[in-house]
Design a protein around this motif. Sequence first.
Motif, PDB file in Angstrom:
ATOM      1  N   VAL A   1     -10.895   1.398  -1.475  1.00 33.59           N
ATOM      2  CA  VAL A   1     -10.712   0.688  -2.859  1.00 33.59           C
ATOM      3  C   VAL A   1     -11.658  -0.799  -2.692  1.00 33.59           C
ATOM      4  O   VAL A   1     -11.745  -1.172  -1.587  1.00 33.59           O
ATOM      5  CB  VAL A   1      -9.457   0.260  -3.406  1.00 33.59           C
ATOM      6  CG1 VAL A   1      -8.583   1.688  -3.556  1.00 33.59           C
ATOM      7  CG2 VAL A   1      -8.724  -0.441  -2.318  1.00 33.59           C
ATOM      8  N   GLN A   2     -11.901  -1.281  -3.825  1.00 29.40           N
ATOM      9  CA  GLN A   2     -12.600  -2.590  -3.698  1.00 29.40           C
ATOM     10  C   GLN A   2     -11.708  -3.522  -3.854  1.00 29.40           C
ATOM     11  O   GLN A   2     -10.515  -3.253  -4.008  1.00 29.40           O
ATOM     12  CB  GLN A   2     -13.563  -2.680  -4.936  1.00 29.40           C
ATOM     13  CG  GLN A   2     -14.810  -1.724  -5.013  1.00 29.40           C
ATOM     14  CD  GLN A   2     -15.664  -1.554  -3.873  1.00 29.40           C
ATOM     15  OE1 GLN A   2     -16.083  -2.789  -3.572  1.00 29.40           O
ATOM     16  NE2 GLN A   2     -15.887  -0.663  -3.352  1.00 29.40           N
ATOM     17  N   GLU A   3     -11.909  -4.904  -3.585  1.00 30.50           N
ATOM     18  CA  GLU A   3     -11.065  -5.820  -3.549  1.00 30.50           C
ATOM     19  C   GLU A   3     -10.571  -6.063  -5.055  1.00 30.50           C
ATOM     20  O   GLU A   3     -11.083  -6.161  -5.991  1.00 30.50           O
ATOM     21  CB  GLU A   3     -11.922  -7.179  -3.134  1.00 30.50           C
ATOM     22  CG  GLU A   3     -11.015  -8.570  -3.178  1.00 30.50           C
ATOM     23  CD  GLU A   3     -11.724  -9.661  -2.752  1.00 30.50           C
ATOM     24  OE1 GLU A   3     -11.005 -10.771  -2.661  1.00 30.50           O
ATOM     25  OE2 GLU A   3     -12.800  -9.661  -2.355  1.00 30.50           O
ATOM     26  N   GLY A   4      -9.080  -6.422  -5.169  1.00 31.33           N
ATOM     27  CA  GLY A   4      -8.377  -6.375  -6.371  1.00 31.33           C
ATOM     28  C   GLY A   4      -8.134  -4.947  -6.863  1.00 31.33           C
ATOM     29  O   GLY A   4      -7.451  -4.990  -7.838  1.00 31.33           O
ATOM     30  N   GLU A   5      -8.400  -3.868  -6.390  1.00 29.19           N
ATOM     31  CA  GLU A   5      -8.249  -2.554  -7.002  1.00 29.19           C
ATOM     32  C   GLU A   5      -6.686  -2.006  -6.363  1.00 29.19           C
ATOM     33  O   GLU A   5      -6.302  -0.812  -6.938  1.00 29.19           O
ATOM     34  CB  GLU A   5      -9.258  -1.635  -6.758  1.00 29.19           C
ATOM     35  CG  GLU A   5     -10.289  -2.075  -7.712  1.00 29.19           C
ATOM     36  CD  GLU A   5     -11.516  -0.916  -7.337  1.00 29.19           C
ATOM     37  OE1 GLU A   5     -11.388  -0.206  -6.269  1.00 29.19           O
ATOM     38  OE2 GLU A   5     -12.598  -1.113  -8.243  1.00 29.19           O
ATOM     39  N   GLN A   6      -6.288  -2.488  -5.199  1.00 28.86           N
ATOM     40  CA  GLN A   6      -5.112  -1.727  -4.579  1.00 28.86           C
ATOM     41  C   GLN A   6      -3.881  -1.919  -5.424  1.00 28.86           C
ATOM     42  O   GLN A   6      -3.821  -2.983  -6.561  1.00 28.86           O
ATOM     43  CB  GLN A   6      -4.753  -2.550  -3.367  1.00 28.86           C
ATOM     44  CG  GLN A   6      -4.384  -3.974  -3.358  1.00 28.86           C
ATOM     45  CD  GLN A   6      -4.612  -4.600  -2.206  1.00 28.86           C
ATOM     46  OE1 GLN A   6      -5.615  -4.679  -1.396  1.00 28.86           O
ATOM     47  NE2 GLN A   6      -3.506  -5.517  -1.642  1.00 28.86           N
ATOM     48  N   ARG A   7      -2.982  -1.053  -5.151  1.00 27.21           N
ATOM     49  CA  ARG A   7      -1.960  -0.880  -6.095  1.00 27.21           C
ATOM     50  C   ARG A   7      -0.900  -1.976  -6.114  1.00 27.21           C
ATOM     51  O   ARG A   7      -0.424  -2.446  -7.204  1.00 27.21           O
ATOM     52  CB  ARG A   7      -1.065   0.462  -5.946  1.00 27.21           C
ATOM     53  CG  ARG A   7      -1.515   1.677  -6.126  1.00 27.21           C
ATOM     54  CD  ARG A   7      -0.673   2.814  -5.708  1.00 27.21           C
ATOM     55  NE  ARG A   7       0.428   2.839  -7.042  1.00 27.21           N
ATOM     56  CZ  ARG A   7       1.628   3.205  -6.798  1.00 27.21           C
ATOM     57  NH1 ARG A   7       1.925   3.566  -5.434  1.00 27.21           N
ATOM     58  NH2 ARG A   7       2.521   2.982  -7.647  1.00 27.21           N
ATOM     59  N   HIS A   8      -0.661  -2.487  -4.894  1.00 30.74           N
ATOM     60  CA  HIS A   8       0.003  -3.803  -4.690  1.00 30.74           C
ATOM     61  C   HIS A   8      -0.763  -5.111  -4.492  1.00 30.74           C
ATOM     62  O   HIS A   8      -1.006  -5.678  -3.375  1.00 30.74           O
ATOM     63  CB  HIS A   8       1.290  -3.541  -3.583  1.00 30.74           C
ATOM     64  CG  HIS A   8       1.936  -2.615  -3.758  1.00 30.74           C
ATOM     65  ND1 HIS A   8       2.943  -2.354  -4.912  1.00 30.74           N
ATOM     66  CD2 HIS A   8       2.121  -1.155  -3.083  1.00 30.74           C
ATOM     67  CE1 HIS A   8       3.317  -1.175  -4.842  1.00 30.74           C
ATOM     68  NE2 HIS A   8       3.029  -0.457  -3.651  1.00 30.74           N
ATOM     69  N   GLU A   9      -1.412  -5.375  -5.644  1.00 32.03           N
ATOM     70  CA  GLU A   9      -2.357  -6.638  -5.528  1.00 32.03           C
ATOM     71  C   GLU A   9      -1.917  -7.718  -4.828  1.00 32.03           C
ATOM     72  O   GLU A   9      -2.476  -8.483  -4.252  1.00 32.03           O
ATOM     73  CB  GLU A   9      -3.183  -6.982  -6.909  1.00 32.03           C
ATOM     74  CG  GLU A   9      -3.678  -5.642  -7.537  1.00 32.03           C
ATOM     75  CD  GLU A   9      -4.358  -6.149  -8.814  1.00 32.03           C
ATOM     76  OE1 GLU A   9      -4.316  -7.244  -9.129  1.00 32.03           O
ATOM     77  OE2 GLU A   9      -4.908  -5.003  -9.479  1.00 32.03           O
ATOM     78  N   ASP A  10      -0.407  -8.071  -4.799  1.00 30.65           N
ATOM     79  CA  ASP A  10       0.097  -9.252  -4.384  1.00 30.65           C
ATOM     80  C   ASP A  10       0.558  -9.482  -3.074  1.00 30.65           C
ATOM     81  O   ASP A  10       0.849 -10.055  -2.328  1.00 30.65           O
ATOM     82  CB  ASP A  10       1.398  -9.758  -5.347  1.00 30.65           C
ATOM     83  CG  ASP A  10       2.424  -8.607  -5.263  1.00 30.65           C
ATOM     84  OD1 ASP A  10       2.090  -7.496  -5.145  1.00 30.65           O
ATOM     85  OD2 ASP A  10       3.344  -9.049  -5.313  1.00 30.65           O
ATOM     86  N   LEU A  11       0.135  -8.137  -2.347  1.00 34.27           N
ATOM     87  CA  LEU A  11       0.415  -7.977  -0.762  1.00 34.27           C
ATOM     88  C   LEU A  11      -0.971  -7.793  -0.138  1.00 34.27           C
ATOM     89  O   LEU A  11      -1.700  -6.830  -0.524  1.00 34.27           O
ATOM     90  CB  LEU A  11       1.347  -6.628  -0.760  1.00 34.27           C
ATOM     91  CG  LEU A  11       3.095  -6.640  -1.268  1.00 34.27           C
ATOM     92  CD1 LEU A  11       3.346  -5.475  -1.207  1.00 34.27           C
ATOM     93  CD2 LEU A  11       3.530  -7.907  -0.611  1.00 34.27           C
ATOM     94  N   PRO A  12      -1.177  -8.628   0.981  1.00 31.81           N
ATOM     95  CA  PRO A  12      -2.554  -8.365   1.664  1.00 31.81           C
ATOM     96  C   PRO A  12      -2.284  -7.141   2.569  1.00 31.81           C
ATOM     97  O   PRO A  12      -1.066  -6.827   2.875  1.00 31.81           O
ATOM     98  CB  PRO A  12      -2.273  -9.605   2.602  1.00 31.81           C
ATOM     99  CG  PRO A  12      -0.807 -10.020   2.675  1.00 31.81           C
ATOM    100  CD  PRO A  12      -0.324  -9.480   1.374  1.00 31.81           C
ATOM    101  N   LEU A  13      -3.191  -6.595   2.791  1.00 31.57           N
ATOM    102  CA  LEU A  13      -3.378  -5.405   3.862  1.00 31.57           C
ATOM    103  C   LEU A  13      -3.089  -6.055   5.168  1.00 31.57           C
ATOM    104  O   LEU A  13      -3.576  -7.359   5.563  1.00 31.57           O
ATOM    105  CB  LEU A  13      -4.864  -4.770   3.890  1.00 31.57           C
ATOM    106  CG  LEU A  13      -5.077  -4.139   2.477  1.00 31.57           C
ATOM    107  CD1 LEU A  13      -6.369  -3.407   2.576  1.00 31.57           C
ATOM    108  CD2 LEU A  13      -4.034  -3.086   2.191  1.00 31.57           C
ATOM    109  N   ARG A  14      -2.436  -5.412   6.303  1.00 32.17           N
ATOM    110  CA  ARG A  14      -2.422  -5.829   7.375  1.00 32.17           C
ATOM    111  C   ARG A  14      -3.548  -5.779   8.430  1.00 32.17           C
ATOM    112  O   ARG A  14      -3.642  -6.701   9.005  1.00 32.17           O
ATOM    113  CB  ARG A  14      -1.450  -4.858   8.356  1.00 32.17           C
ATOM    114  CG  ARG A  14       0.112  -5.109   7.933  1.00 32.17           C
ATOM    115  CD  ARG A  14       0.970  -4.487   9.054  1.00 32.17           C
ATOM    116  NE  ARG A  14       0.721  -3.031   9.062  1.00 32.17           N
ATOM    117  CZ  ARG A  14       0.190  -2.289   9.962  1.00 32.17           C
ATOM    118  NH1 ARG A  14      -0.227  -2.984  10.997  1.00 32.17           N
ATOM    119  NH2 ARG A  14       0.267  -1.033   9.804  1.00 32.17           N
TER     120      ARG A  14
END
Length: 207
Positions: free
Chosen positions: A52-65
């Motif tokens: 996914v592109q930045e800002g497209e993830q389902r939980h936008e308020d949580l960063p990826l590990r």
Amino acid sequence: MLLRRADVERYRRDRASALTFMRRLLSASSLSSRRPQFGCFGLHEWAMVHRVQEGEQRHEDLPLRLSQAETDQVVERENLVCSHIDAFRFFTPSAAPRNAMQPTRETQVELDNPACLHVGMDLYKWAMKLTPLIPSGLVLDCFEHARETRVLDMEASPYDVRPLGYGVVPIETASGKAEYVRRQRGLAERADALRSRILDHLPPAID
């Protein structure tokens, strides 16, 4: 005082087809009917953010590990074996073809895995739909089980939920996989006990 009572017989008549489906699904996904599979390692959440592109993830308020590239690499080197339609339908277009199966609503009875976290969380949904046949105490037990299961679901996800007070189950490692399966087994056993209690309240006439 005005007393209100649910018309249970009307509910059973009007919801006969839905009741039949739920009994079939719950019976088929019990530990006594189907061998549980413990090889998914919660990768469904990873597949939902694959490429996914930045800002497209389902939980936008949580960063990826991990970084996006490292997250993608986990999906691409692991085996995706998700059998649950309501997890699989959120896979990204690049992840969906990598899955070992293509679950649909029509194959849900056939594919629901007793060890699947989402199948266990679904018990709360079925309990709510089965009100007024299901006592409120059992509905609450299903809710609490779903909440506990969701903790593992998110701790094993690619998201960093430590700022929310939760831990990490690093399923990209051997030790993380082992911890995931250990907790998954316990949840599957508790889900099966709840499933049995729900089935006890379903009238046999709808078989």
